[in-house]
Scaffold this motif. Sequence first.
Motif, PDB file in Angstrom:
ATOM      1  N   HIS A 295     -25.520  32.205  32.547  1.00 50.49           N
ATOM      2  CA  HIS A 295     -25.005  33.573  32.475  1.00 50.49           C
ATOM      3  C   HIS A 295     -25.284  34.158  31.088  1.00 50.49           C
ATOM      4  O   HIS A 295     -25.702  33.441  30.169  1.00 50.49           O
ATOM      5  CB  HIS A 295     -23.505  33.587  32.784  1.00 50.49           C
ATOM      6  CG  HIS A 295     -23.173  32.998  34.125  1.00 50.49           C
ATOM      7  ND1 HIS A 295     -23.524  33.600  35.311  1.00 50.49           N
ATOM      8  CD2 HIS A 295     -22.543  31.832  34.459  1.00 50.49           C
ATOM      9  CE1 HIS A 295     -23.113  32.848  36.328  1.00 50.49           C
ATOM     10  NE2 HIS A 295     -22.539  31.773  35.844  1.00 50.49           N
TER      11      HIS A 295
ATOM     12  N   TYR B 122     -21.607  37.715  33.870  1.00 51.61           N
ATOM     13  CA  TYR B 122     -21.914  36.853  35.010  1.00 51.61           C
ATOM     14  C   TYR B 122     -23.184  37.342  35.709  1.00 51.61           C
ATOM     15  O   TYR B 122     -23.320  38.527  36.016  1.00 51.61           O
ATOM     16  CB  TYR B 122     -20.744  36.879  35.993  1.00 51.61           C
ATOM     17  CG  TYR B 122     -20.940  36.057  37.246  1.00 51.61           C
ATOM     18  CD1 TYR B 122     -20.574  34.723  37.283  1.00 51.61           C
ATOM     19  CD2 TYR B 122     -21.485  36.629  38.397  1.00 51.61           C
ATOM     20  CE1 TYR B 122     -20.754  33.966  38.429  1.00 51.61           C
ATOM     21  CE2 TYR B 122     -21.672  35.880  39.543  1.00 51.61           C
ATOM     22  CZ  TYR B 122     -21.295  34.546  39.555  1.00 51.61           C
ATOM     23  OH  TYR B 122     -21.484  33.803  40.699  1.00 51.61           O
ATOM     24  N   ARG B 123     -24.113  36.418  35.940  1.00 53.53           N
ATOM     25  CA  ARG B 123     -25.328  36.743  36.691  1.00 53.53           C
ATOM     26  C   ARG B 123     -25.143  36.284  38.127  1.00 53.53           C
ATOM     27  O   ARG B 123     -24.896  35.106  38.385  1.00 53.53           O
ATOM     28  CB  ARG B 123     -26.548  36.019  36.112  1.00 53.53           C
ATOM     29  CG  ARG B 123     -26.951  36.417  34.727  1.00 53.53           C
ATOM     30  CD  ARG B 123     -28.224  35.669  34.330  1.00 53.53           C
ATOM     31  NE  ARG B 123     -28.369  35.536  32.891  1.00 53.53           N
ATOM     32  CZ  ARG B 123     -28.964  34.534  32.294  1.00 53.53           C
ATOM     33  NH1 ARG B 123     -29.466  33.538  33.017  1.00 53.53           N
ATOM     34  NH2 ARG B 123     -29.059  34.494  30.983  1.00 53.53           N
ATOM     35  N   GLY B 124     -25.267  37.194  39.051  1.00 51.10           N
ATOM     36  CA  GLY B 124     -25.118  36.839  40.452  1.00 51.10           C
ATOM     37  C   GLY B 124     -25.087  38.067  41.330  1.00 51.10           C
ATOM     38  O   GLY B 124     -25.206  39.212  40.848  1.00 51.10           O
TER      39      GLY B 124
ATOM     40  N   ARG C  23     -12.706  33.881  39.471  1.00 53.10           N
ATOM     41  CA  ARG C  23     -13.694  32.797  39.524  1.00 53.10           C
ATOM     42  C   ARG C  23     -14.820  33.056  38.529  1.00 53.10           C
ATOM     43  O   ARG C  23     -15.284  32.138  37.831  1.00 53.10           O
ATOM     44  CB  ARG C  23     -14.276  32.674  40.935  1.00 53.10           C
ATOM     45  CG  ARG C  23     -15.197  31.464  41.121  1.00 53.10           C
ATOM     46  CD  ARG C  23     -15.925  31.524  42.460  1.00 53.10           C
ATOM     47  NE  ARG C  23     -16.950  32.556  42.470  1.00 53.10           N
ATOM     48  CZ  ARG C  23     -18.178  32.387  41.966  1.00 53.10           C
ATOM     49  NH1 ARG C  23     -18.521  31.235  41.401  1.00 53.10           N
ATOM     50  NH2 ARG C  23     -19.065  33.369  42.025  1.00 53.10           N
ATOM     51  N   ARG C  24     -15.249  34.295  38.440  1.00 50.62           N
ATOM     52  CA  ARG C  24     -16.329  34.634  37.514  1.00 50.62           C
ATOM     53  C   ARG C  24     -15.874  34.495  36.062  1.00 50.62           C
ATOM     54  O   ARG C  24     -16.654  34.083  35.198  1.00 50.62           O
ATOM     55  CB  ARG C  24     -16.850  36.041  37.796  1.00 50.62           C
ATOM     56  CG  ARG C  24     -17.497  36.154  39.163  1.00 50.62           C
ATOM     57  CD  ARG C  24     -18.165  37.496  39.403  1.00 50.62           C
ATOM     58  NE  ARG C  24     -18.749  37.544  40.750  1.00 50.62           N
ATOM     59  CZ  ARG C  24     -19.593  38.463  41.186  1.00 50.62           C
ATOM     60  NH1 ARG C  24     -19.965  39.450  40.364  1.00 50.62           N
ATOM     61  NH2 ARG C  24     -20.082  38.424  42.407  1.00 50.62           N
TER      62      ARG C  24
ATOM     63  N   ARG D  96     -23.211  41.913  40.990  1.00 46.67           N
ATOM     64  CA  ARG D  96     -22.762  41.791  39.597  1.00 46.67           C
ATOM     65  C   ARG D  96     -22.006  43.027  39.124  1.00 46.67           C
ATOM     66  O   ARG D  96     -20.944  42.917  38.497  1.00 46.67           O
ATOM     67  CB  ARG D  96     -23.975  41.532  38.696  1.00 46.67           C
ATOM     68  CG  ARG D  96     -23.662  41.454  37.207  1.00 46.67           C
ATOM     69  CD  ARG D  96     -24.904  41.107  36.416  1.00 46.67           C
ATOM     70  NE  ARG D  96     -24.637  40.969  34.998  1.00 46.67           N
ATOM     71  CZ  ARG D  96     -25.541  40.572  34.100  1.00 46.67           C
ATOM     72  NH1 ARG D  96     -26.777  40.282  34.498  1.00 46.67           N
ATOM     73  NH2 ARG D  96     -25.224  40.464  32.827  1.00 46.67           N
TER      74      ARG D  96
ATOM     75  N   GLU E 246     -12.428  36.499  43.381  1.00 44.73           N
ATOM     76  CA  GLU E 246     -13.810  36.405  42.909  1.00 44.73           C
ATOM     77  C   GLU E 246     -13.903  36.800  41.437  1.00 44.73           C
ATOM     78  O   GLU E 246     -14.663  36.199  40.667  1.00 44.73           O
ATOM     79  CB  GLU E 246     -14.716  37.305  43.757  1.00 44.73           C
ATOM     80  CG  GLU E 246     -16.167  37.343  43.311  1.00 44.73           C
ATOM     81  CD  GLU E 246     -16.873  36.001  43.375  1.00 44.73           C
ATOM     82  OE1 GLU E 246     -17.931  35.865  42.719  1.00 44.73           O
ATOM     83  OE2 GLU E 246     -16.362  35.081  44.069  1.00 44.73           O
ATOM     84  N   LEU E 247     -13.118  37.801  41.043  1.00 41.04           N
ATOM     85  CA  LEU E 247     -13.097  38.211  39.642  1.00 41.04           C
ATOM     86  C   LEU E 247     -12.640  37.060  38.754  1.00 41.04           C
ATOM     87  O   LEU E 247     -13.268  36.760  37.730  1.00 41.04           O
ATOM     88  CB  LEU E 247     -12.163  39.412  39.474  1.00 41.04           C
ATOM     89  CG  LEU E 247     -12.157  40.084  38.093  1.00 41.04           C
ATOM     90  CD1 LEU E 247     -13.400  40.945  37.920  1.00 41.04           C
ATOM     91  CD2 LEU E 247     -10.894  40.929  37.913  1.00 41.04           C
TER      92      LEU E 247
ATOM     93  N   GLN F 164     -16.174  30.910  35.270  1.00 35.48           N
ATOM     94  CA  GLN F 164     -17.575  30.524  35.118  1.00 35.48           C
ATOM     95  C   GLN F 164     -18.116  30.934  33.746  1.00 35.48           C
ATOM     96  O   GLN F 164     -18.875  30.180  33.121  1.00 35.48           O
ATOM     97  CB  GLN F 164     -18.414  31.161  36.227  1.00 35.48           C
ATOM     98  CG  GLN F 164     -18.193  30.568  37.612  1.00 35.48           C
ATOM     99  CD  GLN F 164     -18.717  29.141  37.699  1.00 35.48           C
ATOM    100  OE1 GLN F 164     -19.792  28.834  37.218  1.00 35.48           O
ATOM    101  NE2 GLN F 164     -17.939  28.267  38.316  1.00 35.48           N
ATOM    102  N   ILE F 165     -17.730  32.108  33.286  1.00 33.31           N
ATOM    103  CA  ILE F 165     -18.153  32.579  31.973  1.00 33.31           C
ATOM    104  C   ILE F 165     -17.577  31.691  30.881  1.00 33.31           C
ATOM    105  O   ILE F 165     -18.265  31.283  29.932  1.00 33.31           O
ATOM    106  CB  ILE F 165     -17.722  34.043  31.759  1.00 33.31           C
ATOM    107  CG1 ILE F 165     -18.487  34.975  32.702  1.00 33.31           C
ATOM    108  CG2 ILE F 165     -17.936  34.462  30.303  1.00 33.31           C
ATOM    109  CD1 ILE F 165     -19.975  34.978  32.497  1.00 33.31           C
TER     110      ILE F 165
ATOM    111  N   VAL G 224     -16.520  39.821  32.366  1.00 33.74           N
ATOM    112  CA  VAL G 224     -17.061  39.422  33.666  1.00 33.74           C
ATOM    113  C   VAL G 224     -18.485  39.946  33.852  1.00 33.74           C
ATOM    114  O   VAL G 224     -19.281  39.363  34.597  1.00 33.74           O
ATOM    115  CB  VAL G 224     -16.149  39.924  34.806  1.00 33.74           C
ATOM    116  CG1 VAL G 224     -16.719  39.548  36.169  1.00 33.74           C
ATOM    117  CG2 VAL G 224     -14.749  39.335  34.662  1.00 33.74           C
TER     118      VAL G 224
END
Length: 280
Positions: free
Chosen positions: A145, A72-74, A108-109, A77, A105-106, A112-113, A69
Amino acid sequence: MINLDCDDLFDIWRQQARWLLSHEVDPSRVSWASEGVADLFASDESLPETQGPFQARIPRTLLDTLERVARYRGDQRWSLLYEVLWRVSHGDRTAMMAGDQIGSELQRRIKQIQRESHHLHAFVRFVATPENEGPHYVAWHEPAHDILHSASEHFIGRMGRHRWLIATPRDGVYYNGKQLIHHRQCPVEWQQLAQNIDDPHGDMWLTYYSHIFNPARLNPKVMQGHLPARFWKNLPEGALIPGLITQARTGKQQDGQASGIKGRGGKRIVLADAERGQGS
């Protein structure tokens, strides 16, 4: 508030987080700088100089998850990772679950990765270079990311012993035939090579793509879900996509073929006498 900077490196963050946990520093008291920008509300409070008495027991699977995780860029972070780590170390494993606000949220990231890694595998276009001592193939990619280093291992077994290079606006990787070399700051010469090289087979690729395009099956929303528009500019076929979509919307969908194919005459098929007899 304690303000820390891990230079966007997981190993440094892990050391900082272990030290914080040993003193049971609550997540609300810690902020990590990101991209070199310090937290507006951070103070000059510093970490204790000696290790604290609390010894956290962390599942190995959680550390592996946090490392993934961390790509992830955001926003938040590193703070989000510490909050998950804090809660699990204090017996609250719901922080890893999708039903929890932080856990959601974890998860979701993580998705995304995974999705960004898939985009690298699907949308990288290697271009052959002239024979020289450098890479045989180069590519330019713009991931959202920090997945380049981990996800590019995918190509090692697929490119044989060829030397290849992938450059991005941030980092770059080079496989020299034996090992994968990663630079957190992509060398300028790599970036220039990857962005400026001409594909000798580019016209053939465009011809192929324009001829397999089926306007009757076009669904722009679904297409952009699988092929986000942010990648179009770096794909050889990307320049064709807006025009093909426009053609489909202005009547070509009824043809069910690319316009270049529709205009071609077909061939009459004549059955041999033996084949006619079998069909009767």
